[in-house]
Write an enzyme that holds these catalytic residues in place. Structure first.
Site, PDB file in Angstrom:
ATOM      1  CD  GLU A 190     -27.236 -53.125 -84.942  1.00 29.96           C
ATOM      2  OE1 GLU A 190     -26.230 -53.379 -84.272  1.00 29.96           O
ATOM      3  OE2 GLU A 190     -28.409 -53.206 -84.484  1.00 29.96           O
ATOM      4  CB  CYS A 225     -22.938 -46.664 -77.050  1.00 31.53           C
ATOM      5  SG  CYS A 225     -21.940 -45.230 -76.691  1.00 31.53           S
ATOM      6  CE  LYS A 260     -23.871 -39.551 -70.355  1.00 33.08           C
ATOM      7  NZ  LYS A 260     -24.017 -41.000 -70.144  1.00 33.08           N
ATOM      8  N   GLY A 271     -29.014 -61.370 -86.941  1.00 34.26           N
ATOM      9  CA  GLY A 271     -28.038 -62.426 -87.216  1.00 34.26           C
ATOM     10  C   GLY A 271     -28.243 -63.603 -86.293  1.00 34.26           C
ATOM     11  CB  THR A 290     -25.413 -59.411 -79.552  1.00 33.09           C
ATOM     12  OG1 THR A 290     -24.924 -60.356 -78.588  1.00 33.09           O
ATOM     13  CG2 THR A 290     -25.291 -60.015 -80.939  1.00 33.09           C
ATOM     14  CB  ALA A 316     -29.650 -45.028 -56.189  1.00 35.10           C
ATOM     15  CG  HIS A 347     -14.682 -46.407 -71.865  1.00 32.45           C
ATOM     16  ND1 HIS A 347     -15.880 -45.811 -71.575  1.00 32.45           N
ATOM     17  CD2 HIS A 347     -14.121 -46.723 -70.679  1.00 32.45           C
ATOM     18  CE1 HIS A 347     -16.020 -45.749 -70.256  1.00 32.45           C
ATOM     19  NE2 HIS A 347     -14.968 -46.310 -69.696  1.00 32.45           N
ATOM     20  CG  HIS A 368      -2.676 -20.733 -61.135  1.00 31.62           C
ATOM     21  ND1 HIS A 368      -3.458 -21.333 -60.165  1.00 31.62           N
ATOM     22  CD2 HIS A 368      -2.859 -19.394 -61.006  1.00 31.62           C
ATOM     23  CE1 HIS A 368      -4.089 -20.390 -59.475  1.00 31.62           C
ATOM     24  NE2 HIS A 368      -3.742 -19.202 -59.967  1.00 31.62           N
TER      25      HIS A 368
HETATM   26  P1  FAD Z   1     -24.296 -52.538 -77.763  1.00 34.25           P
HETATM   27  O1  FAD Z   1     -23.941 -51.113 -77.791  1.00 34.25           O
HETATM   28  O2  FAD Z   1     -25.458 -52.957 -76.930  1.00 34.25           O
HETATM   29  O3  FAD Z   1     -24.501 -52.988 -79.269  1.00 34.25           O
HETATM   30  C1  FAD Z   1     -24.962 -54.246 -79.620  1.00 34.25           C
HETATM   31  C2  FAD Z   1     -25.656 -54.142 -80.964  1.00 34.25           C
HETATM   32  O4  FAD Z   1     -25.952 -55.448 -81.411  1.00 34.25           O
HETATM   33  C3  FAD Z   1     -26.986 -53.407 -80.920  1.00 34.25           C
HETATM   34  O5  FAD Z   1     -26.991 -52.388 -81.884  1.00 34.25           O
HETATM   35  C4  FAD Z   1     -28.034 -54.471 -81.242  1.00 34.25           C
HETATM   36  O6  FAD Z   1     -29.108 -53.970 -82.018  1.00 34.25           O
HETATM   37  C5  FAD Z   1     -27.216 -55.455 -82.057  1.00 34.25           C
HETATM   38  N1  FAD Z   1     -27.719 -56.829 -82.015  1.00 34.25           N
HETATM   39  C6  FAD Z   1     -28.042 -57.569 -80.930  1.00 34.25           C
HETATM   40  N2  FAD Z   1     -28.380 -58.818 -81.297  1.00 34.25           N
HETATM   41  C7  FAD Z   1     -28.280 -58.858 -82.650  1.00 34.25           C
HETATM   42  C8  FAD Z   1     -28.483 -59.871 -83.612  1.00 34.25           C
HETATM   43  N3  FAD Z   1     -28.834 -61.121 -83.261  1.00 34.25           N
HETATM   44  N4  FAD Z   1     -28.298 -59.563 -84.919  1.00 34.25           N
HETATM   45  C9  FAD Z   1     -27.936 -58.317 -85.296  1.00 34.25           C
HETATM   46  N5  FAD Z   1     -27.708 -57.329 -84.422  1.00 34.25           N
HETATM   47  C10 FAD Z   1     -27.873 -57.603 -83.125  1.00 34.25           C
HETATM   48  N6  FAD Z   1     -21.350 -46.505 -71.352  1.00 34.25           N
HETATM   49  C11 FAD Z   1     -20.343 -45.630 -71.263  1.00 34.25           C
HETATM   50  O7  FAD Z   1     -19.177 -46.013 -71.378  1.00 34.25           O
HETATM   51  N7  FAD Z   1     -20.569 -44.287 -71.069  1.00 34.25           N
HETATM   52  C12 FAD Z   1     -21.826 -43.798 -70.926  1.00 34.25           C
HETATM   53  O8  FAD Z   1     -22.000 -42.593 -70.752  1.00 34.25           O
HETATM   54  C13 FAD Z   1     -22.915 -44.705 -71.003  1.00 34.25           C
HETATM   55  N8  FAD Z   1     -24.179 -44.259 -70.895  1.00 34.25           N
HETATM   56  C14 FAD Z   1     -25.214 -45.139 -71.018  1.00 34.25           C
HETATM   57  C15 FAD Z   1     -26.505 -44.663 -70.881  1.00 34.25           C
HETATM   58  C16 FAD Z   1     -27.578 -45.522 -70.988  1.00 34.25           C
HETATM   59  C17 FAD Z   1     -28.984 -44.985 -70.855  1.00 34.25           C
HETATM   60  C18 FAD Z   1     -27.342 -46.898 -71.263  1.00 34.25           C
HETATM   61  C19 FAD Z   1     -28.495 -47.842 -71.434  1.00 34.25           C
HETATM   62  C20 FAD Z   1     -26.062 -47.387 -71.399  1.00 34.25           C
HETATM   63  C21 FAD Z   1     -24.979 -46.512 -71.258  1.00 34.25           C
HETATM   64  N9  FAD Z   1     -23.660 -46.954 -71.345  1.00 34.25           N
HETATM   65  C22 FAD Z   1     -22.626 -46.079 -71.224  1.00 34.25           C
HETATM   66  C23 FAD Z   1     -23.345 -48.375 -71.588  1.00 34.25           C
HETATM   67  C24 FAD Z   1     -22.988 -48.585 -73.070  1.00 34.25           C
HETATM   68  O9  FAD Z   1     -24.060 -48.164 -73.869  1.00 34.25           O
HETATM   69  C25 FAD Z   1     -22.674 -50.050 -73.327  1.00 34.25           C
HETATM   70  O10 FAD Z   1     -21.690 -50.498 -72.416  1.00 34.25           O
HETATM   71  C26 FAD Z   1     -22.150 -50.245 -74.741  1.00 34.25           C
HETATM   72  O11 FAD Z   1     -23.086 -49.789 -75.686  1.00 34.25           O
HETATM   73  C27 FAD Z   1     -21.825 -51.725 -75.008  1.00 34.25           C
HETATM   74  O12 FAD Z   1     -21.355 -51.863 -76.308  1.00 34.25           O
HETATM   75  P2  FAD Z   1     -21.500 -53.231 -77.109  1.00 34.25           P
HETATM   76  O13 FAD Z   1     -20.886 -52.969 -78.442  1.00 34.25           O
HETATM   77  O14 FAD Z   1     -21.016 -54.354 -76.297  1.00 34.25           O
HETATM   78  O15 FAD Z   1     -23.076 -53.472 -77.270  1.00 34.25           O
HETATM   79  P1  NAD Z   2     -26.525 -50.314 -62.011  1.00 31.39           P
HETATM   80  O1  NAD Z   2     -26.088 -51.696 -61.764  1.00 31.39           O
HETATM   81  O2  NAD Z   2     -25.529 -49.222 -62.105  1.00 31.39           O
HETATM   82  O3  NAD Z   2     -27.573 -49.886 -60.878  1.00 31.39           O
HETATM   83  C1  NAD Z   2     -28.735 -50.607 -60.587  1.00 31.39           C
HETATM   84  C2  NAD Z   2     -29.201 -50.247 -59.193  1.00 31.39           C
HETATM   85  O4  NAD Z   2     -30.497 -50.828 -58.964  1.00 31.39           O
HETATM   86  C3  NAD Z   2     -28.282 -50.784 -58.099  1.00 31.39           C
HETATM   87  O5  NAD Z   2     -27.938 -49.728 -57.234  1.00 31.39           O
HETATM   88  C4  NAD Z   2     -29.130 -51.852 -57.433  1.00 31.39           C
HETATM   89  O6  NAD Z   2     -28.816 -52.021 -56.066  1.00 31.39           O
HETATM   90  C5  NAD Z   2     -30.539 -51.310 -57.626  1.00 31.39           C
HETATM   91  N1  NAD Z   2     -31.612 -52.308 -57.491  1.00 31.39           N
HETATM   92  C6  NAD Z   2     -31.607 -53.588 -57.936  1.00 31.39           C
HETATM   93  N2  NAD Z   2     -32.765 -54.193 -57.583  1.00 31.39           N
HETATM   94  C7  NAD Z   2     -33.525 -53.284 -56.916  1.00 31.39           C
HETATM   95  C8  NAD Z   2     -34.824 -53.305 -56.292  1.00 31.39           C
HETATM   96  N3  NAD Z   2     -35.584 -54.405 -56.267  1.00 31.39           N
HETATM   97  N4  NAD Z   2     -35.301 -52.181 -55.708  1.00 31.39           N
HETATM   98  C9  NAD Z   2     -34.529 -51.067 -55.700  1.00 31.39           C
HETATM   99  N5  NAD Z   2     -33.291 -50.996 -56.262  1.00 31.39           N
HETATM  100  C10 NAD Z   2     -32.796 -52.085 -56.851  1.00 31.39           C
HETATM  101  O7  NAD Z   2     -27.409 -50.404 -63.347  1.00 31.39           O
HETATM  102  P2  NAD Z   2     -28.004 -49.270 -64.286  1.00 31.39           P
HETATM  103  O8  NAD Z   2     -27.993 -47.943 -63.621  1.00 31.39           O
HETATM  104  O9  NAD Z   2     -29.289 -49.834 -64.784  1.00 31.39           O
HETATM  105  O10 NAD Z   2     -26.953 -49.238 -65.462  1.00 31.39           O
HETATM  106  C11 NAD Z   2     -26.703 -50.407 -66.265  1.00 31.39           C
HETATM  107  C12 NAD Z   2     -25.329 -50.376 -66.871  1.00 31.39           C
HETATM  108  O11 NAD Z   2     -25.220 -49.353 -67.828  1.00 31.39           O
HETATM  109  C13 NAD Z   2     -24.267 -50.145 -65.819  1.00 31.39           C
HETATM  110  O12 NAD Z   2     -23.481 -51.307 -65.739  1.00 31.39           O
HETATM  111  C14 NAD Z   2     -23.454 -49.010 -66.315  1.00 31.39           C
HETATM  112  O13 NAD Z   2     -22.093 -49.334 -66.366  1.00 31.39           O
HETATM  113  C15 NAD Z   2     -23.962 -48.704 -67.716  1.00 31.39           C
HETATM  114  N6  NAD Z   2     -24.112 -47.253 -67.808  1.00 31.39           N
HETATM  115  C16 NAD Z   2     -22.989 -46.484 -67.759  1.00 31.39           C
HETATM  116  C17 NAD Z   2     -23.099 -45.115 -67.779  1.00 31.39           C
HETATM  117  C18 NAD Z   2     -21.866 -44.293 -67.707  1.00 31.39           C
HETATM  118  O14 NAD Z   2     -20.795 -44.822 -67.918  1.00 31.39           O
HETATM  119  N7  NAD Z   2     -21.960 -43.006 -67.431  1.00 31.39           N
HETATM  120  C19 NAD Z   2     -24.337 -44.515 -67.849  1.00 31.39           C
HETATM  121  C20 NAD Z   2     -25.459 -45.313 -67.893  1.00 31.39           C
HETATM  122  C21 NAD Z   2     -25.327 -46.701 -67.887  1.00 31.39           C
END
Ligand code: FAD
Ligand code: NAD
Length: 461
Positions: free
Chosen positions: A34, A43, A52, A116, A143, A181, A317, A440
Site C-alpha cells: 500500500e 473508503c 459519515k 507497487g 488498487t 447530483a 462492501h 412494535h
Molecule cells: P480503494 O478503497 O480505492 O483502495 C485502493 C488502495 O490501493 C488505496 O489505498 C490506494 O492508495 C492503493 N493503491 C493504488 N495503487 C497502488 C499501487 N500501485 N501500489 C500500492 N498501493 C496502491 N462506498 C460504500 O460502500 N459506502 C459509502 O458510504 C461510501 N462512501 C464514499 C464516500 C466518498 C467520498 C468516496 C470517494 C467513496 C465512497 N464509497 C463508499 C466508495 C468506496 O470508498 C469504494 O467503493 C471502495 O473504497 C473501493 O474499495 P477498493 O478496495 O476497491 O479500493
Molecule cells: P455518481 O456516478 O454517483 O454521480 C455523478 C453525477 O454527475 C451523475 O449524476 C452524472 O449525471 C453527473 N454529471 C456527469 N457529468 C456532468 C456534467 N458535465 N455536468 C453536470 N453533472 C454531470 O458519482 P459520484 O457521486 O462522484 O460517486 C462516485 C462513486 O462513489 C459512486 O459510484 C458511488 O457508488 C461511490 N460512493 C458511494 C457512496 C455510498 O455508498 N453512500 C457514497 C459516496 C460515493
C-alpha cells in the site's frame, strides 16, 4: 531485498485488506503493498468513513440548532467548532487504521509501504523509502479508484476540488457549487448545507441520483429542496476555475455562476497509474477497468483483480465480497457473491437504500410485478421520532410473489434494507415477509406493511 509469497495483494482498501486476511486464514503466506501510510483505502481515508463522520456531526448540529426547540429542548448558544469536527473525523480514521494494522498483524500478513508495480512473472516492485522486489505465486490487484473530472474543469485541489478536499475544508463555504447530483454530491452537499453554506447542485441529467429508483429519487429531490439544496437539472457544466478566492462555473446555455468553492463529483475512474499492466499482460476495457473472468482472473496468468478497479458498483462492501470470493475461488475452487442483491445506501437524511431491481429495470426486462408501498408518516415509531418523510416500496413477481426489489427512503433506511436483502437472499416472497411478526413500535413494521400492501392488505394505510 527480495521475498517470496503465495499471494501479493496490491492496494489495502476494503477489497485488498479483506482479501489478504481471508488468504491468510486459508493458509497462504500473504504480502500487502500500500502506497499510503494509512490502511483502509479510499473508503477509510477519504471516502465512506470520513464522510459519515461529517454527516453524523453536521446532522447533530442542524438538529440541535433547528429542531430541538419544537421538542421542548432549548439549546443556548450553539456554536460550530469546525476544527474540532475535523479532529473528531481524523480520530475515527486513525482508530480504524490502527484496527486494520492489528488485524493484518494477527493474521501474519506482511505489510510493505510503497507504490507497487507489476513486472510480469509474479514480480511486484515496491518503490518508496524502502524499495523491495517481491515474488508471488499469485498477485491480486485491488488498487481501487480515483475521482474523475471533466474537460474544462481546472481542479486546483483547493477552491475547485474533489470529495477528498471537501472532507477537510478549513471553513464553511459561503456558496458551494456541486457538480453532479450523484451520491457524493448529495452526501457532501448536505454536510456543507447543514453547516451553513448556500449549496447549488448542477446536474447534467433531468433527474438526481441516476441508478436509484425514479420514484424514490423524485421524493428525495423534493425533500432535499425543502432542506435548502438548490438543484439545476439539465445543466451541462462546460468549465470551472478559480481566480483567487472566487470560482466561476460555466454552464451550457446559461449565465455563469460565481461561488467560493466547487465540489466536482461526476464519478470515479479506475486507479491503474504506473501499475505495469501492459508489461504484465493485464488487459483493460475501453473505460480503463481491468478485465476479469468469473474467478476474478485477469488476462495474465496468476494475476487477479477485484473491487473498484474492475468496475461495477463502486461500493466498499462489493469490494470486500469480491475479495473473499476471489480468494476462496483461488484456494478452494468455490466462492460466492450475489450481484443481484448488493445493497446501496445514500447517507443523507432521510437515508435512501435499495436492494435488488428497481421498476425501470423490471420494465426494461419485461418482468411483470406487483408493488406494495407504505409511508413512514403512518408508522408510530417514525411519528414519535419526528421522521415521517419517505416510504418503503416492495416489488414482487406477479406470478410467484418472490421479492425482486426493495426501495426505501426514510430515516435509518440504510439499516432497514438488510431485512429485505436477507429475505431476498433466501428467496422470500412478499407473503413470507408479511407473515413475520415485527416488533412494535419499530420502523421495520413499515417493511411488513409494504409487504402486505403488495397484496393490497396493509392495515395502517
Ligand atoms: P480503494 O478503497 O480505492 O483502495 C485502493 C488502495 O490501493 C488505496 O489505498 C490506494 O492508495 C492503493 N493503491 C493504488 N495503487 C497502488 C499501487 N500501485 N501500489 C500500492 N498501493 C496502491 N462506498 C460504500 O460502500 N459506502 C459509502 O458510504 C461510501 N462512501 C464514499 C464516500 C466518498 C467520498 C468516496 C470517494 C467513496 C465512497 N464509497 C463508499 C466508495 C468506496 O470508498 C469504494 O467503493 C471502495 O473504497 C473501493 O474499495 P477498493 O478496495 O476497491 O479500493
Ligand atoms: P455518481 O456516478 O454517483 O454521480 C455523478 C453525477 O454527475 C451523475 O449524476 C452524472 O449525471 C453527473 N454529471 C456527469 N457529468 C456532468 C456534467 N458535465 N455536468 C453536470 N453533472 C454531470 O458519482 P459520484 O457521486 O462522484 O460517486 C462516485 C462513486 O462513489 C459512486 O459510484 C458511488 O457508488 C461511490 N460512493 C458511494 C457512496 C455510498 O455508498 N453512500 C457514497 C459516496 C460515493
Amino acid at each position: 531485498m527480495s521475498d517470496t509469497f503465495d499471494l501479493i495483494v496490491v492496494g489495502a482498501g476494503p477489497g485488498g485488506y479483506v482479501a489478504a486476511i481471508r488468504g491468510a486464514q486459508l493458509g497462504l503466506k500473504v504480502a500487502i503493498v500500500e502506497r499510503e501510510a494509512k490502511l483502509g483505502g479510499t473508503c477509510l481515508r477519504v471516502g465512506c468513513i470520513p464522510s459519515k463522520a461529517l454527516l453524523e456531526t453536521s446532522e447533530l448540529y442542524e438538529k440541535s440548532g433547528k429542531h430541538f426547540e419544537e421538542r421542548g429542548l432549548r439549546v443556548k448558544s450553539l456554536e460550530l467548532d469546525l476544527a474540532q469536527m475535523m479532529k473528531h473525523k481524523d480520530g475515527v480514521i486513525a482508530t480504524l487504521d490502527g484496527g486494520i494494522q492489528g488485524l493484518l498483524r494477527k493474521n501474519k500478513v506482511e505489510r510493505f509501504v510503497g507504490h507497487g508495480r507489476l513486472k510480469g512473472g509474479g514480480i511486484v516492485e515496491v518503490s518508496g523509502d524502502q524499495p523491495v522486489t517481491l515474488t508471488g505465486k499469485k498477485i491480486l490487484i485491488a488498487t481501487g479508484s480515483v475521482s474523475s473530472s471533466l474537460p474544462g474543469i481546472s481542479i486546483d485541489h483547493d477552491r475547485v476540488g474533489t470529495s477528498t478536499e471537501a472532507l477537510s475544508w478549513p471553513e464553511v463555504p459561503k456558496h458551494l457549487v456541486v457538480i453532479g447530483a450523484g451520491v457524493i454530491g448529495l452526501e457532501l452537499g448536505t454536510v456543507w448545507r447543514r453547516l451553513g453554506a448556500r449549496v447549488t447542485v448542477l446536474e447534467y441529467l433531468p433527474r438526481i441520483l441516476p441508478g436509484i429508483d425514479e420514484q424514490v429519487a423524485a421524493e428525495a429531490k423534493k425533500i432535499f429542496e425543502k432542506q435548502g439544496l438548490v438543484f439545476r437539472l439539465g445543466a451541462r457544466v462546460t468549465s470551472a476555475a478559480a481566480k483567487g478566492q472566487v470560482c466561476r462555473v460555466e454552464v451550457d446555455g446559461a449565465e455563469p455562476i460565481e461561488c467560493d468553492r466547487v465540489l466536482v463529483a461526476v464519478g470515479r475512474k479506475p486507479c491503474t497509474d504506473q501499475l505495469g499492466l501492459e508489461e504484465a499482460g493485464v488487459q483493460i476495457d475501453k473505460r480503463g477497468f481491468i478485465q476479469v473472468n468469473s474467478a476474478y482472473q485477469t488476462t495474465a496468468p496468476g494475476v487477479y483483480a477485484i473491487g473498484d478497479v474492475i468496475g461495477g458498483a463502486m461500493l466498499a462492501h462489493k469490494a470486500e465480497e469480491e475479495g473473499v470470493a476471489c480468494i476462496e475461488k483461488m484456494v478452494t475452487g468455490h466462492g460466492h457473491i450475489n450481484y443481484a442483491i448488493i445493497p446501496a445506501v445514500v447517507y443523507t437524511e432521510p437515508e435512501i437504500a435499495s436492494a435488488g431491481a428497481n421498476e425501470d429495470a423490471l420494465k426494461a426486462a419485461g418482468v411483470r410485478y406487483r408493488s406494495g408501498k407504505f409511508a413512514f408518516a403512518a408508522n408510530g415509531r417514525a411519528r414519535a421520532a419526528g421522521h415521517t418523510d419517505g416510504f418503503v416500496k416492495i416489488l414482487a413477481d406477479e406470478a410467484t410473489d418472490r421479492v425482486l426489489g426493495v426501495h426505501i427512503i426514510g430515516t435509518h433506511a440504510g439499516e432497514l434494507i438488510h431485512e429485505a436483502a436477507v429475505a431476498m437472499q433466501f428467496g422470500a416472497s412478499s407473503e413470507d415477509i408479511a407473515r413475520c411478526c415485527h416488533a412494535h413500535p419499530t420502523l421495520s413494521e413499515s417493511i411488513k406493511e409494504a409487504a402486505m400492501a403488495v397484496d393490497k392488505r396493509a392495515i395502517h394505510s
